[in-house]
Design an enzyme around this catalytic site. Sequence first.
Site, PDB file in Angstrom:
ATOM      1  N   ARG A 168      -6.910   2.635   3.056  1.00 32.23           N
ATOM      2  CA  ARG A 168      -7.642   1.373   2.939  1.00 32.23           C
ATOM      3  C   ARG A 168      -6.861   0.174   3.458  1.00 32.23           C
ATOM      4  O   ARG A 168      -7.376  -0.939   3.483  1.00 32.23           O
ATOM      5  CB  ARG A 168      -8.038   1.135   1.482  1.00 32.23           C
ATOM      6  CG  ARG A 168      -9.126   2.055   1.010  1.00 32.23           C
ATOM      7  CD  ARG A 168      -9.662   1.672  -0.334  1.00 32.23           C
ATOM      8  NE  ARG A 168     -10.888   2.389  -0.617  1.00 32.23           N
ATOM      9  CZ  ARG A 168     -12.091   1.999  -0.201  1.00 32.23           C
ATOM     10  NH1 ARG A 168     -12.233   0.890   0.488  1.00 32.23           N
ATOM     11  NH2 ARG A 168     -13.152   2.721  -0.473  1.00 32.23           N
ATOM     12  N   TRP A 227     -11.112  11.416  -3.287  1.00 32.53           N
ATOM     13  CA  TRP A 227      -9.740  11.429  -2.744  1.00 32.53           C
ATOM     14  C   TRP A 227      -8.706  11.807  -3.792  1.00 32.53           C
ATOM     15  O   TRP A 227      -7.718  12.464  -3.484  1.00 32.53           O
ATOM     16  CB  TRP A 227      -9.400  10.044  -2.159  1.00 32.53           C
ATOM     17  CG  TRP A 227     -10.326   9.615  -1.082  1.00 32.53           C
ATOM     18  CD1 TRP A 227     -11.351   8.704  -1.190  1.00 32.53           C
ATOM     19  CD2 TRP A 227     -10.382  10.098   0.273  1.00 32.53           C
ATOM     20  NE1 TRP A 227     -12.015   8.595   0.005  1.00 32.53           N
ATOM     21  CE2 TRP A 227     -11.440   9.429   0.929  1.00 32.53           C
ATOM     22  CE3 TRP A 227      -9.624  11.023   1.004  1.00 32.53           C
ATOM     23  CZ2 TRP A 227     -11.768   9.668   2.265  1.00 32.53           C
ATOM     24  CZ3 TRP A 227      -9.953  11.251   2.328  1.00 32.53           C
ATOM     25  CH2 TRP A 227     -11.010  10.582   2.945  1.00 32.53           C
ATOM     26  N   TYR A 254       0.863  -1.188   0.000  1.00 35.80           N
ATOM     27  CA  TYR A 254       0.000   0.000   0.000  1.00 35.80           C
ATOM     28  C   TYR A 254       0.893   1.229   0.000  1.00 35.80           C
ATOM     29  O   TYR A 254       2.117   1.135   0.052  1.00 35.80           O
ATOM     30  CB  TYR A 254      -0.922  -0.019   1.232  1.00 35.80           C
ATOM     31  CG  TYR A 254      -2.093   0.946   1.138  1.00 35.80           C
ATOM     32  CD1 TYR A 254      -3.006   0.854   0.093  1.00 35.80           C
ATOM     33  CD2 TYR A 254      -2.281   1.964   2.083  1.00 35.80           C
ATOM     34  CE1 TYR A 254      -4.080   1.733  -0.003  1.00 35.80           C
ATOM     35  CE2 TYR A 254      -3.342   2.843   1.998  1.00 35.80           C
ATOM     36  CZ  TYR A 254      -4.242   2.723   0.951  1.00 35.80           C
ATOM     37  OH  TYR A 254      -5.302   3.600   0.850  1.00 35.80           O
TER      38      TYR A 254
END
Length: 199
Positions: A14, A104, A8
Amino acid sequence: MPHYKLIYFNMRGRAEIIRYLFAYLDIQYEDHRISQDDWPAVKQTVPFGKIPILEVDGVPLHQSLAIGRFLAREAGLAGKTELEQCQVDAIIDTLDDFMSRFPWAEKKQDIKDQMFNELLTNDAPGLLQDLDLYLGKKDWFVGNSVTWADFYWDICSTTLLVLKQDLLDKHPKLVVLRKKVQSIPVIADWIKQRPETRM
Ligand SMILES: N[C@@H](CCC(=O)N[C@@H](CS)C(=O)NCC(=O)O)C(=O)O
């Protein structure tokens, strides 16, 4: 024990629900954080071109909530009965529906600010009211013990509070729920040691 590699950005975002569940399970994993500069190259290599990805002995799993559910079952945090599992999933989906409405990745800052402001000012109060009602006098969202829905509430609300500090002023019960999650010893340890990032 399989080798777990979580891919990530250097953000909670998330991936944080996955990190909470690994902390709760006390499972070691590689918390691989890539830079925005490296992302275009990595994007070509991951299924569906999105992160987070969890590699389990090299097998890539995608979709944060599918991964979360997989780990939550392992941790006994998915809900005790099938009915509770549905309730847990529904709270997760409710939170995720809201978080997914934020633009976002919007590049135009004025448009981004306006949309964020509208969601936080006009839409968040209704959601919070509903969550407050759903929680009622219970200690946790579902059943009589913590589930990953409570974890997800803590994670989503942490981000929302960065964006609007007075967000929960009218919802002390929802604040208490955050504190209860944050004071589970392994979660408290993780929060203390995790890299500090805004989102
Ligand atoms: N529903 C997916 C959404 C995945 C997603 O949109 N990830 C974003 C980061 S939060 C991403 O990969 N953005 C980079 C891109 O789309 O190129 C999940 O929960 O995993």
